[in-house]
Design an enzyme around this catalytic site. Structure first.
Site, PDB file in Angstrom:
ATOM      1  N   HIS A  25       2.683 -51.513 -21.203  1.00  0.00           N
ATOM      2  CA  HIS A  25       2.160 -50.871 -22.401  1.00  0.00           C
ATOM      3  C   HIS A  25       2.123 -51.881 -23.545  1.00  0.00           C
ATOM      4  O   HIS A  25       2.770 -52.937 -23.471  1.00  0.00           O
ATOM      5  CB  HIS A  25       3.018 -49.658 -22.776  1.00  0.00           C
ATOM      6  CG  HIS A  25       2.721 -48.460 -21.936  1.00  0.00           C
ATOM      7  ND1 HIS A  25       3.568 -47.389 -21.849  1.00  0.00           N
ATOM      8  CD2 HIS A  25       1.652 -48.153 -21.154  1.00  0.00           C
ATOM      9  CE1 HIS A  25       3.042 -46.475 -21.051  1.00  0.00           C
ATOM     10  NE2 HIS A  25       1.887 -46.918 -20.608  1.00  0.00           N
ATOM     11  N   ARG A  46       4.785 -40.940  -9.998  1.00  0.00           N
ATOM     12  CA  ARG A  46       4.985 -39.971  -8.921  1.00  0.00           C
ATOM     13  C   ARG A  46       4.463 -40.517  -7.590  1.00  0.00           C
ATOM     14  O   ARG A  46       5.161 -40.473  -6.581  1.00  0.00           O
ATOM     15  CB  ARG A  46       4.302 -38.641  -9.232  1.00  0.00           C
ATOM     16  CG  ARG A  46       4.504 -37.588  -8.137  1.00  0.00           C
ATOM     17  CD  ARG A  46       3.742 -36.282  -8.371  1.00  0.00           C
ATOM     18  NE  ARG A  46       3.897 -35.748  -9.705  1.00  0.00           N
ATOM     19  CZ  ARG A  46       2.926 -35.714 -10.622  1.00  0.00           C
ATOM     20  NH1 ARG A  46       1.734 -36.180 -10.355  1.00  0.00           N
ATOM     21  NH2 ARG A  46       3.146 -35.206 -11.806  1.00  0.00           N
ATOM     22  N   ASP A  77      -4.526 -46.977 -14.745  1.00  0.00           N
ATOM     23  CA  ASP A  77      -3.324 -46.440 -14.095  1.00  0.00           C
ATOM     24  C   ASP A  77      -3.712 -45.643 -12.852  1.00  0.00           C
ATOM     25  O   ASP A  77      -3.072 -45.743 -11.803  1.00  0.00           O
ATOM     26  CB  ASP A  77      -2.528 -45.540 -15.052  1.00  0.00           C
ATOM     27  CG  ASP A  77      -1.958 -46.286 -16.252  1.00  0.00           C
ATOM     28  OD1 ASP A  77      -1.823 -47.523 -16.171  1.00  0.00           O
ATOM     29  OD2 ASP A  77      -1.654 -45.627 -17.254  1.00  0.00           O
ATOM     30  N   ASP A 134      -1.352 -39.546 -16.827  1.00  0.00           N
ATOM     31  CA  ASP A 134      -1.705 -40.608 -15.875  1.00  0.00           C
ATOM     32  C   ASP A 134      -0.485 -41.452 -15.529  1.00  0.00           C
ATOM     33  O   ASP A 134      -0.297 -41.860 -14.383  1.00  0.00           O
ATOM     34  CB  ASP A 134      -2.799 -41.516 -16.441  1.00  0.00           C
ATOM     35  CG  ASP A 134      -4.110 -40.791 -16.685  1.00  0.00           C
ATOM     36  OD1 ASP A 134      -4.325 -39.737 -16.058  1.00  0.00           O
ATOM     37  OD2 ASP A 134      -4.910 -41.277 -17.502  1.00  0.00           O
ATOM     38  N   ASP A 161       6.590 -48.016 -22.328  1.00  0.00           N
ATOM     39  CA  ASP A 161       7.328 -47.851 -23.571  1.00  0.00           C
ATOM     40  C   ASP A 161       7.773 -46.400 -23.716  1.00  0.00           C
ATOM     41  O   ASP A 161       6.966 -45.538 -24.037  1.00  0.00           O
ATOM     42  CB  ASP A 161       6.451 -48.266 -24.745  1.00  0.00           C
ATOM     43  CG  ASP A 161       7.201 -48.284 -26.060  1.00  0.00           C
ATOM     44  OD1 ASP A 161       8.368 -47.852 -26.095  1.00  0.00           O
ATOM     45  OD2 ASP A 161       6.614 -48.726 -27.057  1.00  0.00           O
ATOM     46  N   HIS A 214      -2.358 -40.977 -22.585  1.00  0.00           N
ATOM     47  CA  HIS A 214      -2.556 -40.893 -21.136  1.00  0.00           C
ATOM     48  C   HIS A 214      -1.232 -40.697 -20.394  1.00  0.00           C
ATOM     49  O   HIS A 214      -1.086 -41.090 -19.246  1.00  0.00           O
ATOM     50  CB  HIS A 214      -3.319 -42.125 -20.628  1.00  0.00           C
ATOM     51  CG  HIS A 214      -2.588 -43.419 -20.774  1.00  0.00           C
ATOM     52  ND1 HIS A 214      -2.280 -43.977 -21.991  1.00  0.00           N
ATOM     53  CD2 HIS A 214      -2.092 -44.260 -19.838  1.00  0.00           C
ATOM     54  CE1 HIS A 214      -1.630 -45.102 -21.796  1.00  0.00           C
ATOM     55  NE2 HIS A 214      -1.499 -45.302 -20.505  1.00  0.00           N
ATOM     56  N   GLY A 247      -5.344 -49.127 -18.875  1.00  0.00           N
ATOM     57  CA  GLY A 247      -4.605 -47.922 -18.490  1.00  0.00           C
ATOM     58  C   GLY A 247      -5.196 -46.616 -18.997  1.00  0.00           C
ATOM     59  O   GLY A 247      -5.470 -45.710 -18.211  1.00  0.00           O
TER      60      GLY A 247
END
Length: 158
Positions: A18, A106, A70, A100, A90, A97, A65
């Site tokens: 990030h 996950r 992402d 995302d 961060d 997002h 991203g």
């Protein structure tokens, strides 16, 4: 995987940082430059271009991203095309997002790939002796039963 199988020539490593963590990623990659050499590197756009320009690393770049990068990396993980994820996100800043980001983390956990979310963990991961060994992946979408995990035996004082 059979134990006699040769170790992998190089890992496919995704690198994401990030905005407030880009300098951390750059410093981490510079510190581990020798260890990153020989691996295939993938990154979201800004992170990848930073690593290319500042360190001369060959990096395959996806979109930024917030613009789907992402998700692109998450899709590669789901297809078994990414072996490790270094994602310096961060936790103190809100991100538009965030769904995302959560989906990416996950899928990495579900697909059982190593994930580092800070420099300390990334250092442990990139320098691990397991980097040169085969890793038994698991495809949650396959019809196969998940491979058995090694049993943990805890010795109890009598």
């Amino acid at each position: 995987m059979p134990e006699h199988a040769p170790p992998p020539a190089g890992r496919r490593i995704a690198l994401i940082a990030h905005d407030n963590k880009k300098q951390d990623m750059l410093e981490w990659a510079e510190y581990n430059l020798g260890l990153l050499t020989g691996h295939d590197l993938f990154a979201t756009a800004t992170t990848g271009h930073l690593l290319q320009q500042e360190l001369g690393l060959p990096v395959t770049c996806f979109r930024s991203g917030p613009y789907g990068g992402d998700q692109q990396i998450g899709a590669r993980i789901a297809e078994g095309e990414i072996d490790l994820l270094v994602f310096l996100w961060d936790p103190l800043e809100p991100h538009p997002h965030d769904p995302d980001v959560k989906a990416l983390l996950r899928v990495a956990v579900v697909c059982n790939i190593p994930v580092a979310c800070n420099r300390a963990t990334a250092d442990f991961m990139i320098s691990s002796p397991l980097m040169s060994r085969r890793h038994q992946k698991w495809d949650p979408a396959s019809a196969e039963v998940r491979p058995p995990q090694a049993a943990l035996t805890i010795a109890r004082a009598g």
